[in-house]
Design a protein around this motif. Structure first.
Motif, mmCIF file in Angstrom:
data_model
loop_
_atom_site.group_PDB
_atom_site.id
_atom_site.type_symbol
_atom_site.label_atom_id
_atom_site.label_comp_id
_atom_site.label_asym_id
_atom_site.label_seq_id
_atom_site.Cartn_x
_atom_site.Cartn_y
_atom_site.Cartn_z
ATOM 1 N N GLU A 633 37.682 52.538 28.686
ATOM 2 C CA GLU A 633 38.669 51.456 28.604
ATOM 3 C C GLU A 633 39.599 51.475 29.815
ATOM 4 N N TRP A 634 39.993 52.705 30.251
ATOM 5 C CA TRP A 634 40.853 52.821 31.434
ATOM 6 C C TRP A 634 40.141 52.268 32.668
ATOM 7 N N VAL A 635 38.859 52.626 32.839
ATOM 8 C CA VAL A 635 38.089 52.155 34.001
ATOM 9 C C VAL A 635 38.030 50.626 34.015
ATOM 10 N N PHE A 636 37.716 50.029 32.859
ATOM 11 C CA PHE A 636 37.575 48.569 32.802
ATOM 12 C C PHE A 636 38.901 47.886 33.127
ATOM 13 N N LYS A 637 39.978 48.357 32.503
ATOM 14 C CA LYS A 637 41.274 47.709 32.717
ATOM 15 C C LYS A 637 41.779 47.924 34.141
ATOM 16 N N GLN A 638 41.566 49.146 34.687
ATOM 17 C CA GLN A 638 42.021 49.426 36.042
ATOM 18 C C GLN A 638 41.248 48.587 37.057
ATOM 19 N N ALA A 639 39.948 48.437 36.858
ATOM 20 C CA ALA A 639 39.145 47.611 37.760
ATOM 21 C C ALA A 639 39.601 46.152 37.708
ATOM 22 N N CYS A 640 39.923 45.667 36.505
ATOM 23 C CA CYS A 640 40.427 44.296 36.368
ATOM 24 C C CYS A 640 41.776 44.139 37.069
ATOM 25 N N ARG A 641 42.639 45.185 36.966
ATOM 26 C CA ARG A 641 43.930 45.108 37.664
ATOM 27 C C ARG A 641 43.722 45.020 39.176
ATOM 28 N N HIS A 642 42.820 45.864 39.726
ATOM 29 C CA HIS A 642 42.549 45.828 41.164
ATOM 30 C C HIS A 642 42.067 44.445 41.583
ATOM 31 N N LEU A 643 41.161 43.883 40.790
ATOM 32 C CA LEU A 643 40.593 42.573 41.120
ATOM 33 C C LEU A 643 41.675 41.498 41.069
ATOM 34 N N HIS A 644 42.509 41.531 40.030
ATOM 35 C CA HIS A 644 43.598 40.557 39.902
ATOM 36 C C HIS A 644 44.587 40.674 41.062
ATOM 37 N N LYS A 645 44.896 41.905 41.456
ATOM 38 C CA LYS A 645 45.853 42.126 42.541
ATOM 39 C C LYS A 645 45.347 41.496 43.832
ATOM 40 N N CYS A 646 44.061 41.703 44.132
ATOM 41 C CA CYS A 646 43.506 41.165 45.368
ATOM 42 C C CYS A 646 43.443 39.647 45.339
ATOM 43 N N ILE A 647 43.113 39.090 44.172
ATOM 44 C CA ILE A 647 43.081 37.627 44.051
ATOM 45 C C ILE A 647 44.478 37.053 44.248
ATOM 46 N N SER A 648 45.490 37.732 43.675
ATOM 47 C CA SER A 648 46.867 37.247 43.809
ATOM 48 C C SER A 648 47.360 37.313 45.247
ATOM 49 N N LEU A 649 46.736 38.157 46.094
ATOM 50 C CA LEU A 649 47.099 38.238 47.508
ATOM 51 C C LEU A 649 46.398 37.162 48.331
ATOM 52 N N GLY A 650 45.640 36.296 47.663
ATOM 53 C CA GLY A 650 45.000 35.187 48.353
ATOM 54 C C GLY A 650 43.613 35.472 48.860
#
Length: 823
Positions: A633-650
Motif C-alpha cells: 500500500e505504501w509503494v502504491f500511494k508513494q508512486a501515485c504521489r510522485h506522479l501527481h507531483k510531477c504532473i503538478s509541475l507541468g
C-alpha cells in the motif's frame, strides 16, 4: 394512580393555557413590531419626499430666475454644458468675470454639500445625461426603466456603500422653461428628461425602531409574566385540593391492600410450594420429614406418605463420606444455611446429581423450628458440561485434541520426563503440502473431508500413548514420549510422509497431498515447552523450503537462521514505522525509436546500519508474515504521489508499472485502496499498470479473473510478470483481460546463444502477438539481445543495457535527456 392522572390532566390544562397566553402575547408583540417597522419606513419616506420637494421647488425657482451668475474662480469654472448660450460669460463694470450656472448645476453642488454634511445623497440622473457625473448607477438604471413605464415615484430599501438606505426616485418631465439649456439635445417639452433621487440613511430610523421594540418587549414581558403568575397560582391551589381529596382515599385503600396482600402471600406461598419445578422438603428441628412438594416426588419417585416422619438420609447415594456431612451441618449451624452439589439415589435406584440448598427456620424465640431443603436435578447440566469440555479440548472436525489440550498434554509429558532420568521426548510439527490449493480450488467441504482422512492416517501411524493434535488449518502436532532415541522420531516422520503421499480418492477424483515435518527433541533442543514448539515449527519451515515432502530435525544452523529471520522481521516493522523504504524507477524502452514509454516502480530498503537491502531478501519474509500489505500500500500511494507531483509541475505524465504480490492480489481491500489513492492524488487510472506474477494468478484462476476484470473496469492496465516461469494454462490465459506479457529475465540472459531459450522466447513473443498483447522483455543487457528481440517482434525492453533502476531525481534527469515525457 388516579391522583397522578388528575394532576397530569391539570398540568396539561395549565400548559395549554400557558401556551395559549404565550401565543397571544407573541402575536401581539410581532404585530406591534411590524407596525413600528412600517412607521419607521414611512418616516424615512416622508423625509425622502421632503428632500425631493425642496429640490424641485429650488429648481423651479431657479428656472424662473433664468439661472444664476456666479463669480469665476478655481471652484466655479464656466460650464462646458452651457457654452451654447451666448450670454454664458459676462464681465461686470468692475472687471469681475461672471459665468451662468443652470439650476441643475447649482442643485448638484447643493446635493454634494448635503451628502458631505448630513450623509444624505441626492442627485439628478437620466439615461440621456449631459455631465458624466450624472450617469446612473445600477439601481438608478433599474429605477429609470420603471418610472419610464409608470411616470410615478419609485422607492426601495437597499444598501449603499455597505449601509442600509431608502432610495427614492422622482421623474423629471421637460417643461418650457428648461428648454433654454436643453433644447440643443433634441428633447421636447413633456418628455421624460430623467429623475432626481435621494438616498436616506436608515441607521437613525433603525435606532429609533430598536428603542421602540425594546420598550414593546419590556411591556409585553411584564404582561406575560403577570399572566403566568395567575395561571401558576390557580394551578397550585387546584393541585392542593386534589391531593387533600385523595389522601383520605389512600389511607383507606392502604388498610384494605394490607389485608389482601397478606391473604395473597399465603396463596402465593402455597402455589410456589405446589407448582415450582424445584424439589422442596421440610423437616422439623430433629430433621424428621414433615412435608414435601410434588416436584420432590417427581424427581425422587417417593410420595409424601412413604417418607413422612423419616430422615432425608434415606435417599443417600453412598458417594459422600461422614466428613462431607459433618462439614455441611457445621456450616448450617454457623451461618444458618448451606448449598452445594449432592449425589442422591432415586426410588428406582438411579444415582443422580442435584444442587441442594438447606436453610434454618427460626421461631419467635430465635430457636430452630424447621429446616427447608430445596434442590434441582442437574443431570442435564452435567451432560452439557461434558459436551462443553469436549468442545473446549477437542477439534470439532477431526475429534483430535485441539491446541489447548495439546499444550496441557505437552506440559504433563515434560513434567513426567523431568521426573525420570535418561528419557527422551520428541515433538513433531506436520504441515500438509498443496492443501491450500486444493481447499481454495475445490472448496472447504473437500478440504474438511481430506483433513479427516489425514487425521485418521496419522492415528494409524502412532502408538496409543502418543498424542496427535490439530492446531488449526492443515497443521498437526505429535508428542512422542519415552522414546529411546531420535531414530524413532525420524522413522515416524518418514512413515507419516509416506502415508500422506498416498492418493486420496474423494468424489470420484484422486487428490495428492504431501507433508513436511519438523522435529525438536527433549532435552537436546530445549527443556522449555515454548522453545520446543518454536524449534519444531522452525524445523518444519526449513523442511518446506528444502523442497517439501521432507522431515528436518532442529539444529543450531536452523536456530541461527531463524534468529536472523526474526531480526529481519523486527527491522522490517521498524522500516514500515520509520518509512525507511525508497522508490526506484527503471525505464521501459521502445527500441525502434529508442524512447522511454514507461517505468517499473521498484522498492529499495535503505537500512540505517546495513544500507540498501535487496527486495529478494525482505519481500518473501513480508509476504509470509502479512507485512507485505502495508508495504504494498505504501509503494502504491508513494508512486501515485510522485506522479501527481510531477504532473503538478507541468510535466507530461509517464505511465508507471507497480508490482502486486500474491498476498496483495487476493486481499479484499485492494480495489478500495487503489480507488482512494487515485482519487486522493487526482490521477487517471490509465497511467497505472499493475504487474502480477503468473503464479499468483494461477493460485485461484477463477477468482483472479474476477479481480482482473474489476481492475480493468477502473481503467488500470494489467501485465503478467515473469511470464513463462509458472504453470498458466492457455485456456485461462485467453480469459484474462490483460494488456501485456513480461518475459522473465531467465529466458533473456543467455540470448541469442542458448537455442532452447531462443525457441522459448520466440514462442512467447509469437503467443503475445497472436493474442494481441504487448510484450516486454526483462533483463536486457546487450545489443545482441535487443537485435534478436527486435527480429522476433518484441520492441519493448527493460534492463541494464539502457539503465539500472534509478532514484526519482536521477530518473527524472535520465528521462529528460531521452524523451519528452517526464515522470
Amino acid at each position: 394512580m388516579k391522583i397522578n392522572t388528575e394532576i397530569k390532566k391539570l398540568n396539561k390544562e395549565a400548559l395549554f393555557i400557558v401556551l395559549l397566553w404565550s401565543t397571544i402575547i407573541g402575536i401581539s408583540l410581532l404585530w406591534n413590531f411590524q407596525r413600528e417597522h412600517e412607521r419607521v419606513l414611512q418616516l424615512a419616506e416622508v423625509e425622502a419626499q421632503a428632500n425631493l420637494k425642496k429640490d424641485r421647488a429650488f429648481r423651479l425657482w431657479g428656472v424662473k430666475m433664468g439661472g444664476f451668475y456666479v463669480k469665476v474662480n478655481a471652484e466655479t469654472q464656466p460650464s462646458p454644458y452651457m457654452k451654447h448660450i451666448p450670454e454664458r460669460d459676462v464681465v461686470t463694470p468692475s472687471g469681475q468675470m461672471l459665468t451662468l450656472y443652470s439650476p441643475a448645476i447649482i442643485m448638484r453642488m447643493l446635493m454634494e454639500a448635503q451628502e458631505e454634511l448630513f450623509g444624505i445623497k441626492a442627485r439628478i440622473t437620466g439615461e440621456k445625461y449631459l455631465n458624466p457625473v450624472n450617469a446612473p448607477d445600477e439601481w438608478e438604471r433599474k429605477g429609470l426603466k420603471i418610472i419610464a413605464k409608470t411616470l410615478k415615484n419609485y422607492s426601495e430599501i437597499t444598501e449603499l456603500n455597505g449601509k442600509p438606505v431608502l432610495r427614492y426616485m422622482q421623474p423629471m418631465i421637460m417643461n418650457e422653461a428648461c428648454m433654454k439649456c436643453h433644447a440643443w439635445t433634441g428633447i421636447k417639452v413633456g418628455d421624460l428628461r430623467g429623475a432626481t433621487d435621494v438616498a436616506i440613511p436608515l441607521a437613525p430610523f433603525q435606532i429609533l425602531e430598536q428603542k421602540t421594540r425594546l420598550n414593546l418587549m419590556i411591556s409585553h414581558s411584564g404582561l406575560w409574566l403577570l399572566g403566568i403568575g395567575f395561571i401558576g397560582f390557580f394551578s397550585y391551589r387546584k393541585k392542593v385540593h386534589i391531593k387533600e381529596l385523595h389522601l383520605q382515599q389512600l389511607e383507606l385503600r392502604h388498610e384494605i391492600d394490607k389485608r389482601n396482600e397478606a391473604e395473597q402471600q399465603l396463596r402465593l406461598t402455597s402455589s410456589v410450594f405446589e407448582y415450582t419445578s424445584e424439589a422442596i422438603i421440610i423437616t422439623d428441628s430433629n430433621s424428621l420429614i414433615i412435608d414435601c412438594n410434588p416436584a420432590f416426588s417427581e424427581i425422587t419417585g417417593y410420595s409424601l406418605n412413604e417418607i413422612r416422619g423419616g430422615n432425608p438420609s434415606f435417599a443417600g447415594s453412598g458417594r459422600h463420606d461422614k466428613a462431607f456431612f459433618k462439614k455441611m451441618w457445621h456450616s448450617i449451624r454457623q451461618s444458618g444455611c448451606w448449598s452445594g452439589e449432592v449425589w442422591d439415589k432415586r426410588k428406582n435406584g438411579e444415582v443422580y446429581p442435584n444442587w441442594l440448598s438447606i436453610n434454618e427456620v427460626l421461631n419467635a424465640e430465635g430457636k430452630v423450628s424447621h429446616y427447608i431443603g430445596v434442590f434441582n436435578d442437574i443431570s442435564e447440566l452435567k451432560k452439557t458440561e461434558q459436551k462443553l469440555e469436549q468442545l473446549a479440548f477437542k477439534d470439532t472436525l477431526t475429534n483430535l485434541p485441539n491446541r489447548q489440550l495439546f499444550y496441557d498434554r505437552l506440559e504433563s509429558e515434560l513434567k513426567r520426563a523431568r521426573r525420570k532420568k535418561n528419557t527422551k521426548l520428541a515433538l513433531l510439527f506436520v504441515d500438509l503440502d498443496h492443501f491450500k490449493k486444493i481447499n481454495d480450488t475445490l472448496g472447504h467441504y473437500v478440504g474438511d473431508e481430506l483433513l479427516k482422512i489425514v487425521a485418521q492416517r496419522l492415528l494409524n501411524c502412532v502408538r496409543e500413548k502418543d498424542t496427535i493434535a490439530r492446531l488449526g488449518g492443515d497443521e498437526f502436532t505429535l508428542i512422542l514420549s519415552d522414546i529411546p532415541s531420535s531414530k524413532v522420531a525420524s522413522d515416524l516422520a518418514e512413515k507419516i510422509i509416506k502415508e500422506i503421499s498416498v492418493p486420496i480418492k474423494l468424489q470420484e477424483h484422486e487428490h495428492f497431498l504431501g507433508a513436511s515435518v519438523g522435529i525438536s527433541l527433549y532435552p537436546e533442543d530445549s527443556v522449555d515447552k515454548e522453545i520446543l514448539i518454536r524449534n519444531a515449527d522452525a524445523a518444519m519451515y526449513h523442511a518446506k523450503e528444502n523442497g517439501r515432502g521432507h522431515y528436518q530435525f532442529f539444529s543450531e544452523a536452523i536456530n541461527l537462521r531463524n534468529q536472523k529471520r526474526l531480526e529481519l522481521e523486527e527491522d522490517l516493522r521498524k522500516a514500515i514505522r520509520d518509512e525507511e523504504f525508497e522508490l526506484y524507477y527503471q525505464p521501459q524502452m521502445e527500441t525502434v525509436a529508442e524512447t522511454i514509454i514507461g517505468a517499473e516502480v521498484l522498492i529499495r530498503w535503505n537500512h540505517p546500519q546495513k544500507g540498501l537491502i535487496s527486495p529478494m531478501d525482505f519481500i518473501p519474509v513480508a509476504e509470509e508474515n502479512g507485512m507485505i500489505l502495508e508495504i504494498g500500500e505504501w509503494v502504491f500511494k508513494q508512486a501515485c504521489r510522485h506522479l501527481h507531483k510531477c504532473i503538478s509541475l507541468g510535466k507530461k505524465a509517464l505511465p508507471i508499472a507497480i508490482n502486486l504480490s500474491a498476498v496483495q492480489f487476493s486481499d479484499e481491500g485492494l480495489i478500495d485502496m487503489i480507488k482512494s489513492s487515485l482519487k486522493q492524488e487526482k490521477l487517471p487510472a490509465q497511467l497505472i499498470e499493475l504487474e502480477i506474477t503468473e503464479s499468483a494468478i494461477m493460485e485461484n484462476a477463477d477468482r483472479a479473473i474476477e479481480i482482473i476484470d474489476d481492475l480493468t473496469r477502473l481503467g488500470i492496465r494489467i501485465s503478467i510478470d515473469d511470464f513463462g516461469t509458472g504453470y498458466s494454462s492457455l485456456a485461462y490465459l485467453k480469459k484474462f483481460t490483460v494488456d501485456k506479457l513480461k518475459i522473465d529475465r531467465e529466458f533473456i540472459k543467455d540470448l541469442p546463444h542458448d537455442k532452447e531459450d531462443a525457441v522459448l522466447t520466440s514462442t512467447m513473443i509469437m503467443l503475445a502477438n497472436n493474442l494481441e498483447l504487448d510484450v516486454l522483455a526483462e533483463g536486457v543487457e546487450t545489443k545482441e539481445q535487443i537485435d534478436f528481440l527486435l527480429q522476433k517482434g518484441c520492441t519493448i525492453v527493460q534492463g541494464y543495457y539502457y539503465s539500472k533502476p534509478l532514484p526519482q531525481d536521477e530518473f527524472i534527469s535520465y528521462v529528460a535527456s531521452h524523451s519528452t515525457l517526464t515522470l
